[in-house]
Design a protein around this motif. Structure first.
Motif, PDB file in Angstrom:
ATOM      1  N   UNK A   1       1.038-108.154  28.868  1.00  9.04           N
ATOM      2  CA  UNK A   1       2.376-108.657  28.566  1.00  9.04           C
ATOM      3  C   UNK A   1       2.290-110.004  27.869  1.00  9.04           C
ATOM      4  N   UNK A   2       1.416-110.870  28.364  1.00  4.78           N
ATOM      5  CA  UNK A   2       1.259-112.201  27.770  1.00  4.78           C
ATOM      6  C   UNK A   2       0.775-112.109  26.331  1.00  4.78           C
ATOM      7  N   UNK A   3      -0.091-111.153  26.067  1.00  5.58           N
ATOM      8  CA  UNK A   3      -0.675-111.002  24.732  1.00  5.58           C
ATOM      9  C   UNK A   3       0.184-110.140  23.814  1.00  5.58           C
ATOM     10  N   UNK A   4       1.274-109.614  24.349  1.00  6.19           N
ATOM     11  CA  UNK A   4       2.109-108.741  23.539  1.00  6.19           C
ATOM     12  C   UNK A   4       1.455-107.415  23.233  1.00  6.19           C
ATOM     13  N   UNK A   5       0.610-106.936  24.134  1.00  8.07           N
ATOM     14  CA  UNK A   5      -0.106-105.677  23.920  1.00  8.07           C
ATOM     15  C   UNK A   5       0.000-104.787  25.163  1.00  8.07           C
ATOM     16  N   UNK A   6       1.222-104.337  25.507  1.00  8.60           N
ATOM     17  CA  UNK A   6       1.370-103.451  26.665  1.00  8.60           C
ATOM     18  C   UNK A   6       0.649-102.132  26.438  1.00  8.60           C
TER      19      UNK A   6
ATOM     20  N   UNK B   1      -3.772-104.100  13.166  1.00  8.24           N
ATOM     21  CA  UNK B   1      -3.058-105.127  12.375  1.00  8.24           C
ATOM     22  C   UNK B   1      -2.742-106.394  13.155  1.00  8.24           C
ATOM     23  N   UNK B   2      -2.618-106.286  14.478  1.00  2.46           N
ATOM     24  CA  UNK B   2      -2.367-107.460  15.319  1.00  2.46           C
ATOM     25  C   UNK B   2      -3.484-107.632  16.342  1.00  2.46           C
TER      26      UNK B   2
END
Length: 321
Positions: free
Chosen positions: A264-269, A45-46
Motif C-alpha cells: 500500500x505504501x509503495x502503491x503496488x497492491x 513502467x512503475x
C-alpha cells in the motif's frame, strides 16, 4: 461465523486457481524463479526497483518456471517484488546505522552488490552451494560490483564449515547484517534454532533479516495446493509462535514490514482480479478486527537484533510454564 470465513476463503482459493503444477524440483530452482520475477519488475513502467542483471541470471530456466505456472500464480511474483524492496530498505538503513559487512547466506541469484548504491568500503559476502556460485560467476563475468564482493562455496547444512565461516566474518567486522532471504522457510525449526544460536554467539552480528509467515499462511499453503506444487522444495519452518521462537534463541524484532502494508505504501497492491477482490471484501466484512489484522499481516520480512539477556530469560521461562 468462523465456518462462513473458512467457506469464503476456500472460494477465494478456488477462484484464484491455485492448483499449481509441480515446477520446482529443488530449493535452488526458486532462485531462478525469483530472478525472473525481478526481471519482470525491472520492465514494469512503475518499477519500485531496477535489476538489470536479473534477466541474464534467470535465463531460459527462470522464464520456463514462471511461464508454466498458472496465470493466477501472480501472488508469488508480487511477493518477490515487495520483499526485494523491503530488504533493500533494511540494507540501506543498516549501513547508515554502522553496518560494514553484509553476510548473505543462501544468496542465490541476488544482484544487490551490483545494482544498489553502496559504499565502496562495504564488505559483501555471498554464500551458497558451489553450483550456484559457479553459475553466477559465469553469467556475471565482466560485471563490476559496487562494493567489496566475496563469494563462498558452502553448504549451509554443514554446521562445522558454517561456524568456521561465521567465526572468520565476525572477527573481521565491526557490525554485520546477515541476510537469509527465502532460506529459513526451507529449514526445520531445529535447524533455524541452531543457525540463530550460532549467529547470536557473535557480538559483531548486529542484525538478521528473516522471512515472516503467519500461522494462518501455513494452512493456506496446504489448502491452495501450493505445498503439493513445491513438494520437492517444501516449507518446513512453521513455528506456532514465530516471534516467541526467535526470542527464545536470542533475537528480538527491530522492524517488521508486512507485504500488504508495504505494498500500500509503495502503491503496488497485489494485482488480484476483480472477482478475487470482491471475495476478499466479503471476507473482510465478515471477519473480526483481529482477523482483518491477521489478513494484513499474512507475510512479510523481519529485521531482528540481538535480544537482551533478561528478555530471552523471560521468554524461556514462559515456554517452560
Amino acid at each position: 461465523m468462523e465456518r462462513i470465513f473458512v467457506a469464503l476463503a476456500d472460494k477465494y482459493i478456488e477462484m484464484s486457481g491455485w492448483q499449481m503444477k509441480e515446477q520446482v524440483n529443488q530449493v535452488s530452482d526458486t532462485a531462478f524463479m525469483a530472478a525472473a520475477y525481478r526481471a519482470m519488475e525491472t520492465n514494469h513502467p512503475n518499477a519500485i526497483f531496477h535489476d538489470p542483471l536479473a534477466e541474464k541470471l534467470a535465463g531460459d530456466r527462470g522464464k520456463k518456471i514462471i511461464g508454466n505456472l498458472p496465470k493466477q500464480a501472480f501472488i508469488g511474483g508480487w511477493s518477490v517484488v515487495i520483499r526485494t524492496r523491503i530488504i533493500d530498505d533494511f540494507i540501506q538503513n543498516a549501513i547508515v546505522d554502522g553496518v560494514d559487512t553484509i553476510l548473505n547466506l543462501g544468496a542465490g541469484l541476488d544482484t544487490r552488490p551490483y545494482r544498489m548504491e553502496l559504499p565502496e568500503s562495504l564488505r559483501w559476502i555471498e554464500v551458497d552451494y558451489p553450483h550456484v556460485i559457479e553459475l553466477k560467476e559465469t553469467r556475471l563475468f565482466g560485471e563490476t560490483p559496487r562494493c567489496r564482493l566475496e563469494r563462498v562455496r558452502l553448504d549451509l547444512a554443514d554446521v562445522d564449515a558454517r561456524r568456521t565461516l561465521l567465526d572468520a566474518v565476525a572477527s573481521q567486522s565491526k557490525k554485520v547484517l546477515v541476510l537469509t532471504e527465502a532460506v529459513t522457510p526451507y529449514l526445520s525449526e531445529d535447524a533455524v534454532a541452531l543457525l540463530g544460536t550460532d549467529l547470536r554467539s557473535h557480538e559483531s552480528i548486529g542484525y538478521w533479516a528473516v522471512d515472516y509467515f503467519s500461522p494462518a499462511s501455513y494452512e493456506y499453503r496446504r489448502r491452495s495446493g501450493m505445498s503439493d506444487s513445491m513438494k520437492m522444495a517444501p516449507f518446513l519452518f512453521e513455528p506456532k509462535d514465530y516471534f516467541g521462537f526467535f526470542l527464545r534463541i536470542g533475537w528480538t524484532p527491530k522492524e517488521t514490514r508486512y507485504f500488504a502494508t508495504e505494498a500500500e505504501r509503495l502503491g503496488r497492491p497485489a494485482p488480484f482480479p476483480p472477482a478475487t477482490r470482491f471475495v476478499m471484501r466479503i471476507l473482510g466484512f465478515f471477519a473480526s478486527p483481529e482477523r482483518r489484522r491477521e489478513m494484513k499481516q499474512y507475510a512479510g520480512f523481519v529485521l531482528f537484533e540481538p535480544a537482551k539477556t533478561e528478555e530471552q530469560a523471560i521468554a524461556k521461562k514462559h515456554e517452560a510454564q
